[in-house]
Design a protein around this motif. Structure first.
Motif, PDB file in Angstrom:
ATOM      1  N   ASN A 144       0.821  -1.216   0.000  1.00  0.00           N
ATOM      2  CA  ASN A 144       0.000   0.000   0.000  1.00  0.00           C
ATOM      3  C   ASN A 144       0.856   1.268   0.000  1.00  0.00           C
ATOM      4  O   ASN A 144       0.361   2.350  -0.306  1.00  0.00           O
ATOM      5  N   GLY A 145       2.121   1.141   0.358  1.00  0.00           N
ATOM      6  CA  GLY A 145       3.021   2.288   0.363  1.00  0.00           C
ATOM      7  C   GLY A 145       4.069   2.233  -0.734  1.00  0.00           C
ATOM      8  O   GLY A 145       4.939   3.095  -0.821  1.00  0.00           O
ATOM      9  N   PHE A 146       4.001   1.214  -1.606  1.00  0.00           N
ATOM     10  CA  PHE A 146       4.959   1.073  -2.707  1.00  0.00           C
ATOM     11  C   PHE A 146       4.540   2.002  -3.846  1.00  0.00           C
ATOM     12  O   PHE A 146       3.433   1.899  -4.357  1.00  0.00           O
ATOM     13  N   LEU A 147       5.428   2.913  -4.249  1.00  0.00           N
ATOM     14  CA  LEU A 147       5.064   3.954  -5.209  1.00  0.00           C
ATOM     15  C   LEU A 147       5.710   3.766  -6.577  1.00  0.00           C
ATOM     16  O   LEU A 147       6.864   3.334  -6.678  1.00  0.00           O
ATOM     17  N   THR A 148       4.959   4.121  -7.616  1.00  0.00           N
ATOM     18  CA  THR A 148       5.497   4.262  -8.962  1.00  0.00           C
ATOM     19  C   THR A 148       5.107   5.646  -9.466  1.00  0.00           C
ATOM     20  O   THR A 148       4.107   6.222  -9.022  1.00  0.00           O
ATOM     21  N   TYR A 149       5.894   6.167 -10.398  1.00  0.00           N
ATOM     22  CA  TYR A 149       5.705   7.541 -10.898  1.00  0.00           C
ATOM     23  C   TYR A 149       5.304   7.527 -12.364  1.00  0.00           C
ATOM     24  O   TYR A 149       5.655   6.618 -13.107  1.00  0.00           O
ATOM     25  N   GLY A 150       4.584   8.554 -12.754  1.00  0.00           N
ATOM     26  CA  GLY A 150       4.186   8.692 -14.150  1.00  0.00           C
ATOM     27  C   GLY A 150       3.901  10.154 -14.470  1.00  0.00           C
ATOM     28  O   GLY A 150       3.837  11.005 -13.578  1.00  0.00           O
ATOM     29  N   ILE A 151       3.732  10.442 -15.769  1.00  0.00           N
ATOM     30  CA  ILE A 151       3.384  11.796 -16.220  1.00  0.00           C
ATOM     31  C   ILE A 151       1.924  11.782 -16.631  1.00  0.00           C
ATOM     32  O   ILE A 151       1.501  10.935 -17.419  1.00  0.00           O
ATOM     33  N   LEU A 152       1.159  12.727 -16.079  1.00  0.00           N
ATOM     34  CA  LEU A 152      -0.274  12.772 -16.352  1.00  0.00           C
ATOM     35  C   LEU A 152      -0.555  13.312 -17.749  1.00  0.00           C
ATOM     36  O   LEU A 152      -1.330  12.736 -18.495  1.00  0.00           O
ATOM     37  N   ASN A 153       0.087  14.445 -18.083  1.00  0.00           N
ATOM     38  CA  ASN A 153      -0.134  15.030 -19.414  1.00  0.00           C
ATOM     39  C   ASN A 153       0.845  14.415 -20.408  1.00  0.00           C
ATOM     40  O   ASN A 153       1.934  14.902 -20.612  1.00  0.00           O
ATOM     41  N   LYS A 154       0.412  13.321 -21.011  1.00  0.00           N
ATOM     42  CA  LYS A 154       1.265  12.534 -21.916  1.00  0.00           C
ATOM     43  C   LYS A 154       1.684  13.319 -23.166  1.00  0.00           C
ATOM     44  O   LYS A 154       2.562  12.895 -23.890  1.00  0.00           O
ATOM     45  N   ASP A 155       1.020  14.454 -23.415  1.00  0.00           N
ATOM     46  CA  ASP A 155       1.387  15.261 -24.582  1.00  0.00           C
ATOM     47  C   ASP A 155       2.749  15.926 -24.409  1.00  0.00           C
ATOM     48  O   ASP A 155       3.300  16.478 -25.358  1.00  0.00           O
ATOM     49  N   GLN A 156       3.296  15.875 -23.199  1.00  0.00           N
ATOM     50  CA  GLN A 156       4.622  16.460 -22.959  1.00  0.00           C
ATOM     51  C   GLN A 156       5.690  15.465 -23.413  1.00  0.00           C
ATOM     52  O   GLN A 156       6.333  14.809 -22.610  1.00  0.00           O
ATOM     53  N   LEU A 157       5.870  15.366 -24.726  1.00  0.00           N
ATOM     54  CA  LEU A 157       6.795  14.374 -25.272  1.00  0.00           C
ATOM     55  C   LEU A 157       8.253  14.742 -25.038  1.00  0.00           C
ATOM     56  O   LEU A 157       9.140  13.935 -25.265  1.00  0.00           O
ATOM     57  N   TYR A 217       2.539  12.238 -11.325  1.00  0.00           N
ATOM     58  CA  TYR A 217       1.789  11.584 -10.249  1.00  0.00           C
ATOM     59  C   TYR A 217       2.631  10.483  -9.622  1.00  0.00           C
ATOM     60  O   TYR A 217       3.520   9.912 -10.257  1.00  0.00           O
ATOM     61  N   ALA A 218       2.344  10.215  -8.358  1.00  0.00           N
ATOM     62  CA  ALA A 218       2.883   9.043  -7.658  1.00  0.00           C
ATOM     63  C   ALA A 218       1.675   8.190  -7.332  1.00  0.00           C
ATOM     64  O   ALA A 218       0.685   8.679  -6.806  1.00  0.00           O
ATOM     65  N   GLU A 219       1.756   6.903  -7.689  1.00  0.00           N
ATOM     66  CA  GLU A 219       0.623   5.995  -7.470  1.00  0.00           C
ATOM     67  C   GLU A 219       1.069   4.841  -6.599  1.00  0.00           C
ATOM     68  O   GLU A 219       2.115   4.235  -6.842  1.00  0.00           O
ATOM     69  N   ASP A 220       0.272   4.528  -5.565  1.00  0.00           N
ATOM     70  CA  ASP A 220       0.626   3.386  -4.715  1.00  0.00           C
ATOM     71  C   ASP A 220       0.065   2.094  -5.317  1.00  0.00           C
ATOM     72  O   ASP A 220      -0.697   2.119  -6.280  1.00  0.00           O
ATOM     73  N   ASP A 221       0.478   0.992  -4.742  1.00  0.00           N
ATOM     74  CA  ASP A 221       0.038  -0.322  -5.223  1.00  0.00           C
ATOM     75  C   ASP A 221      -1.019  -0.866  -4.264  1.00  0.00           C
ATOM     76  O   ASP A 221      -0.984  -2.019  -3.857  1.00  0.00           O
ATOM     77  N   GLY A 222      -1.927   0.020  -3.865  1.00  0.00           N
ATOM     78  CA  GLY A 222      -2.843  -0.271  -2.774  1.00  0.00           C
ATOM     79  C   GLY A 222      -3.949  -1.262  -3.059  1.00  0.00           C
ATOM     80  O   GLY A 222      -4.335  -1.495  -4.190  1.00  0.00           O
ATOM     81  N   ILE A 223      -4.450  -1.807  -1.962  1.00  0.00           N
ATOM     82  CA  ILE A 223      -5.599  -2.707  -1.969  1.00  0.00           C
ATOM     83  C   ILE A 223      -6.668  -2.055  -1.096  1.00  0.00           C
ATOM     84  O   ILE A 223      -6.355  -1.606  -0.005  1.00  0.00           O
ATOM     85  N   PRO A 224      -7.923  -1.968  -1.428  1.00  0.00           N
ATOM     86  CA  PRO A 224      -8.513  -2.533  -2.640  1.00  0.00           C
ATOM     87  C   PRO A 224      -8.346  -1.624  -3.863  1.00  0.00           C
ATOM     88  O   PRO A 224      -8.503  -2.081  -4.981  1.00  0.00           O
ATOM     89  N   GLU A 225      -8.043  -0.342  -3.661  1.00  0.00           N
ATOM     90  CA  GLU A 225      -7.836   0.511  -4.838  1.00  0.00           C
ATOM     91  C   GLU A 225      -6.524   1.286  -4.692  1.00  0.00           C
ATOM     92  O   GLU A 225      -6.061   1.537  -3.592  1.00  0.00           O
ATOM     93  N   ARG A 226      -5.978   1.661  -5.847  1.00  0.00           N
ATOM     94  CA  ARG A 226      -4.749   2.454  -5.853  1.00  0.00           C
ATOM     95  C   ARG A 226      -5.105   3.914  -5.644  1.00  0.00           C
ATOM     96  O   ARG A 226      -6.172   4.362  -6.045  1.00  0.00           O
ATOM     97  N   LYS A 227      -4.170   4.638  -5.030  1.00  0.00           N
ATOM     98  CA  LYS A 227      -4.382   6.066  -4.804  1.00  0.00           C
ATOM     99  C   LYS A 227      -3.217   6.840  -5.398  1.00  0.00           C
ATOM    100  O   LYS A 227      -2.112   6.314  -5.501  1.00  0.00           O
TER     101      LYS A 227
END
Length: 193
Positions: free
Chosen positions: A127-140, A171-181
């Protein structure tokens, strides 16, 4: 018996498991040893085990015994073990120390590291394991390492020919159960002449 794991947010009086014996005389079910915190109760005639109170994750797993006794002869009985586990719920969203970060980047540089972003999450385990991503994918012109949170440019910039400021929502997204945040951070990158 190994019933399905209970959520740490399980309410009192929730069904856990039903104990049953094959016997030709009615039996009386009773709690045996092991439930030190008194989390569970059993119906003496049906063998249904229910929660008695709110669960404290640090006390689990709880392994207790249930006794089935012959209703006409108390010297005839059998004992079975019940192993109850509890799972941690995803209580918290990840967050960045600052929701707005400004960075400067010189023009004409080859692809390079712009900034390392580090989010936090007050949950433990997956629930505290984080992965990162870019929300606005148009920023190539930018990419992020999903494990480390390092934001990179993917190309050089021309101060005179291109925009001089970019906004990248990370964004930072956790690997949470039952839903990711998710938690968010805006990075403003100013191109320097």
């Amino acid at each position: 018996y190994r019933p399905a794991p209970l959520s740490e947010k399980t309410l009192p009086n929730t069904f856990v498991v039903q104990i049953s014996v094959l016997y030709n005389v009615p039996v009386i079910y009773s709690m045996g040893s092991g439930d030190k915190q008194d989390y569970f109760s059993i119906d003496s005639s049906t063998g249904i085990v229910r929660t008695r109170k709110t669960l404290n994750l640090k006390d689990f797993p709880v392994i207790f015994n249930v006794r089935a006794t012959d209703s006409s002869n108390p010297t005839i009985f059998n004992v079975v073990s019940v192993n109850v586990e509890a799972i941690d719920e995803n209580d918290f969203s990840p967050y960045f120390p600052s929701s707005l970060v400004e960075e400067r980047l010189e023009e004409n540089l080859p692809a390079t590291q712009v900034v390392q972003l580090k989010a936090q999450d007050n949950d433990t385990g997956r629930n505290g394991f984080l992965t990162y991503g870019i929300l606005n994918k148009d920023q190539l012109k930018f990419r992020i390492d999903e494990t480390t949170g390092i934001l990179y440019s993917t190309d050089s910039f021309d101060y005179e020919e291109e925009p001089t400021e970019y906004q990248v929502v990370v964004y930072a997204e956790d690997d949470g159960i039952p839903e990711r945040k998710r938690g968010y951070c805006t990075v403003i990158i100013k191109i320097i002449d």
